[in-house]
Enzyme design. Structure first.
Site, PDB file in Angstrom:
ATOM      1  N   ARG A 186      12.639  22.105 102.809  1.00 35.83           N
ATOM      2  CA  ARG A 186      13.182  22.905 103.918  1.00 35.83           C
ATOM      3  C   ARG A 186      12.722  22.297 105.234  1.00 35.83           C
ATOM      4  NH1 ARG A 186      11.725  29.123 104.099  1.00 35.83           N
ATOM      5  NH2 ARG A 186      13.476  29.351 102.659  1.00 35.83           N
ATOM      6  N   GLY A 210      21.339  37.154  96.719  1.00 38.66           N
ATOM      7  CA  GLY A 210      21.116  37.239  95.284  1.00 38.66           C
ATOM      8  C   GLY A 210      20.089  38.241  94.822  1.00 38.66           C
ATOM      9  N   CYS A 246      18.015  37.292 102.013  1.00 39.16           N
ATOM     10  CA  CYS A 246      18.153  36.038 102.762  1.00 39.16           C
ATOM     11  C   CYS A 246      19.581  35.844 103.263  1.00 39.16           C
ATOM     12  CB  CYS A 246      17.759  34.863 101.885  1.00 39.16           C
ATOM     13  SG  CYS A 246      16.116  35.015 101.174  1.00 39.16           S
ATOM     14  N   GLY A 247      20.555  36.370 102.528  1.00 38.76           N
ATOM     15  CA  GLY A 247      21.964  36.249 102.938  1.00 38.76           C
ATOM     16  C   GLY A 247      22.393  37.360 103.886  1.00 38.76           C
ATOM     17  N   ARG A 293       2.086  37.040 106.948  1.00 35.76           N
ATOM     18  CA  ARG A 293       3.354  36.964 106.210  1.00 35.76           C
ATOM     19  C   ARG A 293       4.271  36.034 106.973  1.00 35.76           C
ATOM     20  NH1 ARG A 293       6.434  37.479 102.309  1.00 35.76           N
ATOM     21  NH2 ARG A 293       6.752  39.366 101.091  1.00 35.76           N
ATOM     22  N   LYS A 294       5.492  35.861 106.479  1.00 32.29           N
ATOM     23  CA  LYS A 294       6.456  35.040 107.223  1.00 32.29           C
ATOM     24  C   LYS A 294       6.766  35.675 108.576  1.00 32.29           C
ATOM     25  CE  LYS A 294      10.859  35.104 106.154  1.00 32.29           C
ATOM     26  NZ  LYS A 294      12.183  35.211 105.448  1.00 32.29           N
TER      27      LYS A 294
HETATM   28 FE1  SRM Z   1      14.660  33.845 102.449  1.00 33.74          FE
HETATM   29  C1  SRM Z   1      12.112  34.035 100.217  1.00 33.74           C
HETATM   30  C2  SRM Z   1      15.929  31.226 100.856  1.00 33.74           C
HETATM   31  C3  SRM Z   1      16.633  33.243 105.115  1.00 33.74           C
HETATM   32  C4  SRM Z   1      14.004  36.997 103.571  1.00 33.74           C
HETATM   33  N1  SRM Z   1      14.068  32.761 100.841  1.00 33.74           N
HETATM   34  C5  SRM Z   1      12.965  32.991 100.082  1.00 33.74           C
HETATM   35  C6  SRM Z   1      12.743  31.850  99.105  1.00 33.74           C
HETATM   36  C7  SRM Z   1      11.797  30.884  99.744  1.00 33.74           C
HETATM   37  C8  SRM Z   1      12.175  32.340  97.770  1.00 33.74           C
HETATM   38  C9  SRM Z   1      11.785  31.218  96.846  1.00 33.74           C
HETATM   39  O1  SRM Z   1      10.678  30.695  96.940  1.00 33.74           O
HETATM   40  O2  SRM Z   1      12.625  30.847  96.013  1.00 33.74           O
HETATM   41  C10 SRM Z   1      14.198  31.313  98.993  1.00 33.74           C
HETATM   42  C11 SRM Z   1      14.338  29.855  98.675  1.00 33.74           C
HETATM   43  C12 SRM Z   1      15.486  29.665  97.733  1.00 33.74           C
HETATM   44  C13 SRM Z   1      16.034  28.262  97.737  1.00 33.74           C
HETATM   45  O3  SRM Z   1      15.711  27.469  96.834  1.00 33.74           O
HETATM   46  O4  SRM Z   1      16.835  27.977  98.634  1.00 33.74           O
HETATM   47  C14 SRM Z   1      14.777  31.769 100.315  1.00 33.74           C
HETATM   48  N2  SRM Z   1      15.932  32.422 102.938  1.00 33.74           N
HETATM   49  C15 SRM Z   1      16.424  31.482 102.109  1.00 33.74           C
HETATM   50  C16 SRM Z   1      17.595  30.747 102.723  1.00 33.74           C
HETATM   51  C17 SRM Z   1      17.689  29.289 102.294  1.00 33.74           C
HETATM   52  C18 SRM Z   1      18.901  31.491 102.374  1.00 33.74           C
HETATM   53  C19 SRM Z   1      20.146  30.690 102.650  1.00 33.74           C
HETATM   54  O5  SRM Z   1      20.781  30.296 101.671  1.00 33.74           O
HETATM   55  O6  SRM Z   1      20.459  30.440 103.813  1.00 33.74           O
HETATM   56  C20 SRM Z   1      17.290  30.982 104.213  1.00 33.74           C
HETATM   57  C21 SRM Z   1      16.376  29.937 104.779  1.00 33.74           C
HETATM   58  C22 SRM Z   1      16.166  30.130 106.246  1.00 33.74           C
HETATM   59  C23 SRM Z   1      15.368  28.996 106.854  1.00 33.74           C
HETATM   60  O7  SRM Z   1      15.986  27.983 107.179  1.00 33.74           O
HETATM   61  O8  SRM Z   1      14.157  29.141 106.997  1.00 33.74           O
HETATM   62  C24 SRM Z   1      16.561  32.319 104.124  1.00 33.74           C
HETATM   63  N3  SRM Z   1      15.159  34.893 104.094  1.00 33.74           N
HETATM   64  C25 SRM Z   1      16.077  34.518 105.023  1.00 33.74           C
HETATM   65  C26 SRM Z   1      16.416  35.627 105.865  1.00 33.74           C
HETATM   66  C27 SRM Z   1      17.505  35.653 106.944  1.00 33.74           C
HETATM   67  C28 SRM Z   1      17.031  35.399 108.334  1.00 33.74           C
HETATM   68  O9  SRM Z   1      15.913  34.934 108.566  1.00 33.74           O
HETATM   69  O10 SRM Z   1      17.836  35.683 109.205  1.00 33.74           O
HETATM   70  C29 SRM Z   1      15.654  36.699 105.420  1.00 33.74           C
HETATM   71  C30 SRM Z   1      15.691  38.148 105.953  1.00 33.74           C
HETATM   72  C31 SRM Z   1      15.081  38.250 107.311  1.00 33.74           C
HETATM   73  C32 SRM Z   1      13.586  38.390 107.291  1.00 33.74           C
HETATM   74  O11 SRM Z   1      12.895  37.552 106.727  1.00 33.74           O
HETATM   75  O12 SRM Z   1      13.120  39.349 107.883  1.00 33.74           O
HETATM   76  C33 SRM Z   1      14.878  36.225 104.308  1.00 33.74           C
HETATM   77  N4  SRM Z   1      13.268  35.262 102.004  1.00 33.74           N
HETATM   78  C34 SRM Z   1      13.215  36.520 102.541  1.00 33.74           C
HETATM   79  C35 SRM Z   1      12.206  37.269 101.859  1.00 33.74           C
HETATM   80  C36 SRM Z   1      11.793  38.729 102.151  1.00 33.74           C
HETATM   81  C37 SRM Z   1      10.723  38.739 103.209  1.00 33.74           C
HETATM   82  C38 SRM Z   1       9.860  39.956 103.196  1.00 33.74           C
HETATM   83  O13 SRM Z   1       9.274  40.257 104.238  1.00 33.74           O
HETATM   84  O14 SRM Z   1       9.709  40.603 102.150  1.00 33.74           O
HETATM   85  C39 SRM Z   1      11.657  36.416 100.881  1.00 33.74           C
HETATM   86  C40 SRM Z   1      10.525  36.747  99.880  1.00 33.74           C
HETATM   87  C41 SRM Z   1       9.167  36.579 100.461  1.00 33.74           C
HETATM   88  O15 SRM Z   1       8.994  36.037 101.550  1.00 33.74           O
HETATM   89  O16 SRM Z   1       8.255  37.015  99.781  1.00 33.74           O
HETATM   90  C42 SRM Z   1      12.350  35.170 100.992  1.00 33.74           C
HETATM   91 FE1  SF4 Z   2      16.860  36.422  96.796  1.00 31.63          FE
HETATM   92 FE2  SF4 Z   2      16.595  34.909  98.964  1.00 31.63          FE
HETATM   93 FE3  SF4 Z   2      16.624  33.812  96.551  1.00 31.63          FE
HETATM   94 FE4  SF4 Z   2      18.860  34.800  97.613  1.00 31.63          FE
HETATM   95  S1  SF4 Z   2      17.676  33.044  98.333  1.00 31.63           S
HETATM   96  S2  SF4 Z   2      18.178  35.108  95.549  1.00 31.63           S
HETATM   97  S3  SF4 Z   2      18.055  36.626  98.635  1.00 31.63           S
HETATM   98  S4  SF4 Z   2      15.063  35.187  97.422  1.00 31.63           S
END
Ligand code: SRM
Ligand code: SF4
Length: 518
Positions: A72, A441, A446-447, A186-187
């Site tokens: 990333r 998903g 994240c979506g 946290r993030k």
């Molecule tokens: Fe996300 C965790 C993908 C935007 C909320 N997110 C993850 C992980 C890293 C989980 C993992 O380790 O597998 C996912 C990686 C999957 C992969 O292989 O791609 C993942 N998040 C994504 C992406 C790639 C979705 C996408 O297809 O676009 C986005 C990457 C953004 C970037 O460039 O950094 C992405 N994630 C978001 C967003 C949207 C936003 O930021 O506008 C959110 C909701 C907003 C927020 O965070 O407040 C989001 N992701 C989460 C969460 C829930 C956070 C929480 O506070 O509980 C997790 C789980 C965690 O962090 O424990 C998570």
């Molecule tokens: Fe869940 Fe984020 Fe993985 Fe999508 S990319 S399946 S919303 S953790």
């Protein structure tokens, strides 16, 4: 590498697994061990380093595709050059069918298929073109977003490109990694909007700076605490503070320091910034930020300047610079392969200045195309055979998270399912205008299903006594001016039954009509 978090925080918090691993060794420490990891290989290396600490460098072990890592990047403001994009293409090209890239919902790019032994070389190459992936995962600040048409939007209020870069440089020590901010509770998400249409979904960020005039001076109102998580989703609330552009870095730093040193760490479900604000109350939080800044903050301007509906920037739009246009290219669910990246880079070089921009809708913009070159550009095969600049109404606004193909949290497959279903719906329905569908998903969101007209969140549903792939449906998300979050309106719809349910929603709420067959 030293970890600057105060020991008192570590001593008082009940250390959960993640706090323990951070206290034992800072995530950034793995930077100097990459050579060793490459030697021992991903199977033999320390599991905590592999599964968690590598994320501090943007390197994600993927349990779904073991040995093929995800990288990333950081793409501040979604800005990328053709040279950088070509390098990313060359990186994934070497992995054949395993290599791909995704534009993310934070205007960023993630690469797939990466082998651990190649990381040191990849990092050197990234640095040579001014890219970094540092601090892009785990308890760090994510990619910082800004309007994708900054500097070329005739109606823009503040060009935020430099500011976003400055905030990133502060947080990452100019991409080298900054232990001051590598142990947040946290993030953390930051958005800095300089346009009128809230192109970055300011409301869903932990810090959002949105344009506002105070006593005739243009600066930003500061919003705090927006976030999505599986347990709770909140829109950001006003900090009741206005800052001039010169103070943006300082206010972001102050908020981050307060969060780092006082954010709640015992329970990861309650560690995002809003939980601290709840715990303290806004007044105490604001006072702590002022203390860190060493001066008082001006009260927020009575209103902000987010007064437009959100634009999606697809197709041709005139630029602020007379005689030039930008071209928004639709990339279905953000998925790119090496050939796509090379072709997009070529188009940017041949018709523009070599610059490209990414959007939070997972699309690409090529700016600075002289109007005299538009016709030739639009005739490029890439824009008819592979991507579109005039997509169909549902496809146009389709957004999807990674889903089960690569993400181990996923409860369902998203990207391919989202595209297939849209194609089926569009084959049967006339849809008068774009409907924003967002797939995610799992409940991590994240979506961003809560910002969508129709949001689809993966779940396990029951059908005939069996667990099957399903979705919860969200509706009512409003973006742009007066943005607010949508809510869950239907739960546990099996994916195999989804088409008639969506057809009814599209007909009843969005004016769709069945197509009359010829
Ligand atoms: Fe996300 C965790 C993908 C935007 C909320 N997110 C993850 C992980 C890293 C989980 C993992 O380790 O597998 C996912 C990686 C999957 C992969 O292989 O791609 C993942 N998040 C994504 C992406 C790639 C979705 C996408 O297809 O676009 C986005 C990457 C953004 C970037 O460039 O950094 C992405 N994630 C978001 C967003 C949207 C936003 O930021 O506008 C959110 C909701 C907003 C927020 O965070 O407040 C989001 N992701 C989460 C969460 C829930 C956070 C929480 O506070 O509980 C997790 C789980 C965690 O962090 O424990 C998570
Ligand atoms: Fe869940 Fe984020 Fe993985 Fe999508 S990319 S399946 S919303 S953790």
């Amino acid at each position: 590498m030293t970890n600057v978090i105060s020991t008192s925080v570590q001593e008082t918090a009940t250390l959960n697994k993640f706090e323990k691993l951070k206290a034992e060794k800072d995530g950034l420490a793995v930077k100097s061990e990459l050579g060793h990891f490459a030697q021992v290989g991903w199977e033999a290396m320390d599991k905590t380093d592999r599964d968690h600490r590598l994320k501090w460098l943007g390197v994600f072990f993927r349990p779904v595709t073991p040995g093929k890592f995800m990288l990333r990047l950081r793409m501040p403001h979604g800005l990328i050059t053709s040279q950088q994009l070509r390098l990313l293409a060359s990186i994934i090209q070497r992995y054949g069918d395993d290599g791909s890239g995704d534009i993310t919902t934070r205007q960023n790019i993630q690469l797939r298929g990466i082998r651990l032994e190649d990381i040191p070389d990849i990092f050197e190459q990234l640095e040579s073109v001014g890219l970094t992936s540092v601090q892009s995962g785990m308890d760090n600040v994510r990619n910082i977003t800004g309007s994708p048409v900054s500097g070329i939007d005739a109606h823009e209020l503040i060009d935020t490109r430099d500011l976003v870069q400055q905030v990133q440089d502060m947080i990452t020590d100019r991409g080298q990694g900054n232990p001051e901010f590598t142990n947040l509770p946290r993030k953390f998400n930051i958005a800095i909007e300089g346009g009128r249409d809230n192109s970055v979904h300011a409301e869903i960020n932990d810090i959002a700076c949105v344009p506002a005039y105070r006593d005739g001076v243009l600066g930003f109102n500061v919003l705090v605490g927006g976030f999505f998580s599986a347990k709770r989703c909140e829109a950001a609330i006003p900090l009741d503070a206005w800052v001039s552009p010169e103070d943006v870095v300082a206010v972001c730093r102050a908020i981050l320091e307060v969060y780092r040193d006082h954010g709640l760490r015992a329970n990861r479900q309650k560690s995002r910034l809003m939980w601290l604000i709840d715990d303290w109350g806004l007044e105490q939080f604001r006072a702590a930020v002022e203390e860190r800044m060493g001066r008082s903050l001006a009260q927020a301007a009575p209103k902000d300047e987010l007064d437009w509906d959100k634009r999606d920037h697809i197709g041709v739009s005139p630029q602020a610079q007379a005689g030039f246009s930008y071209l928004g290219i639709h990339i279905p669910v953000g998925r790119l392969y090496a050939t796509d990246m090379n072709e997009l880079a070529r188009l940017a070089e041949v018709y523009g200045t070599g610059e490209l921009r990414l959007t939070v809708e997972q699309n690409v913009i090529i700016p600075h195309i002289p109007d005299s070159r538009l016709e030739a550009c639009l005739a490029e095969p890439l824009l008819s055979d592979r991507f579109s600049v005039n997509p169909t109404p549902l496809m146009r606004s389709l957004v999807s998270c990674t889903g089960a193909q690569f993400c181990n949290f996923a409860l369902i497959e998203t990207k391919s399912r989202a595209v297939a279903l849209v194609q089926e719906l569009e084959a049967e329905l006339e849809i008068p205008k774009s409907v924003r569908m967002h797939w995610t998903g799992c409940p991590n969101s994240c979506g961003q299903p809560q910002v969508a007209d129709i949001g689809l969140m993966g779940t396990k549903a029951r059908k005939n006594g069996k667990a099957v792939d399903g979705v919860d449906i969200y509706m009512g998300g409003k973006v742009g001016k007066d943005a607010h979050l949508g809510t869950c309106v239907m739960k546990g719809i099996p994916c195999e039954d989804l088409k008639p349910v969506l057809t009814k929603i599209l007909v009843d709420t969005f004016g769709a009509q069945p197509k009359v067959s010829a």
